[in-house]
Design an enzyme around this catalytic site. Structure first.
Site, short mmCIF file in Angstrom:
data_model
loop_
_atom_site.label_atom_id
_atom_site.label_comp_id
_atom_site.label_asym_id
_atom_site.label_seq_id
_atom_site.Cartn_x
_atom_site.Cartn_y
_atom_site.Cartn_z
N SER A 148 0.90 -1.30 0.02
CA SER A 148 -0.07 -0.02 -0.05
C SER A 148 0.80 1.10 -0.14
CB SER A 148 -0.89 -0.21 1.28
OG SER A 148 -2.07 0.92 1.02
N ASP A 167 -9.84 -5.10 -4.27
CA ASP A 167 -9.39 -4.17 -3.56
C ASP A 167 -10.22 -2.91 -3.40
OD1 ASP A 167 -7.78 -2.19 -1.92
OD2 ASP A 167 -5.99 -3.03 -2.86
N HIS A 204 -7.52 -5.82 0.01
CA HIS A 204 -6.16 -5.08 0.46
C HIS A 204 -5.05 -5.67 1.18
CE1 HIS A 204 -4.18 -1.29 -0.33
NE2 HIS A 204 -4.14 -0.88 0.91
#
Length: 260
Positions: A98, A213, A241
């Protein structure tokens, strides 16, 4: 083994160094607003396979110091460079999830891929992070009811079912951050982009992204794949995610195969 590395006067980053004598080194950069502990299910497996696993808590997060400033991609990449130098790391695989993926990208471009043999981007928040609308909602929550905001992040993070104890563990991980650093990185993800960095990456790159996601759309992984010249995209069909947990066995095997 855990210890601190000084990255500037008065700012020390916490580093978890597992199996320091491993033959191949992997440096892990966590996502916002988490800690290196998010990679527990990699650390459970990879060191026994002779990998040295190094988890770094960014400034403002986890067990690291929490200064009021320094929450830009440049400064966060500089912090990683300081750790790499302090530990005299070379020929390592850099893994970023991320926002950690975004920091890894800036490190690669800012330091000419210094010491990195391979790059792994997991659900990377790049080349853009949050939209202005999403950032506004998260900032409102972070500055007024941060535990509620973190619970909402947890609720949208995973595609697969998570237990109540797991959710509580994940929530507490996010709450280890300072409120100001949590908010500052939301602004970073809103205001900074990484388009100019992508063409500077020449190292072999693995892009892993959950197709479900809801935090960073899969389309961004496809864009990274187009713009990073020597990259390979692997979709994770049963993940949101958090593919590092949701499909941990598959991801761990893929990571080991990629590193070789």
């Amino acid at each position: 083994m855990g210890y601190y590395v000084t990255v500037e006067p008065g700012v020390n980053l916490f580093v978890e160094d597992i199996n320091p004598r491993g033959s191949k080194t992997i440096v892990f950069l966590h996502g916002w607003p988490l800690t290196h502990e998010q990679f527990e299910y990699q650390f459970d497996v990879l060191p026994s396979m002779d990998y040295r696993c190094i988890g770094i808590d960014w400034r403002g997060f986890g067990n690291s110091d929490k200064p009021m400033d320094g929450y830009t991609y440049d400064r966060l990449a500089d912090d990683i460079y300081s750790v790499v130098n302090a530990l005299q790391l070379d020929n390592f695989t850099l893994v970023g999830h991320s926002t950690g993926g975004a920091i890894a990208i800036r490190y690669m471009s800012r330091y000419n891929e210094y010491g990195v043999s391979k790059l792994v981007l997991i659900d990377a928040a790049a080349p853009i992070g949050f939209t202005a609308e999403t950032a506004a909602e998260l900032l409102e929550g972070a500055l007024n009811d941060r535990p509620k905001m973190m619970q909402e992040v947890t609720d949208t993070f995973f595609f697969q079912y998570i237990s109540v104890p797991f959710s509580k563990w994940f929530l507490q991980m996010g709450l280890q951050a300072a409120g100001w650093s949590t908010a500052a990185v939301i602004k970073l993800l809103r205001d900074e982009t990484l388009y100019e960095d992508l063409g500077k990456i020449n190292t072999n790159a693995l892009i892993a992204h959950g197709i479900h996601d809801k935090v960073i759309p899969f389309a961004q992984a496809e864009e990274l794949n187009r713009k990073i010249s020597n990259s390979h995209l692997v979709p994770f069909s049963y993940s949101g995610h958090g593919l590092f947990w949701e499909e941990r066995d598959t991801f761990n095997q893929l990571l080991m195969q990629f590193i070789g």
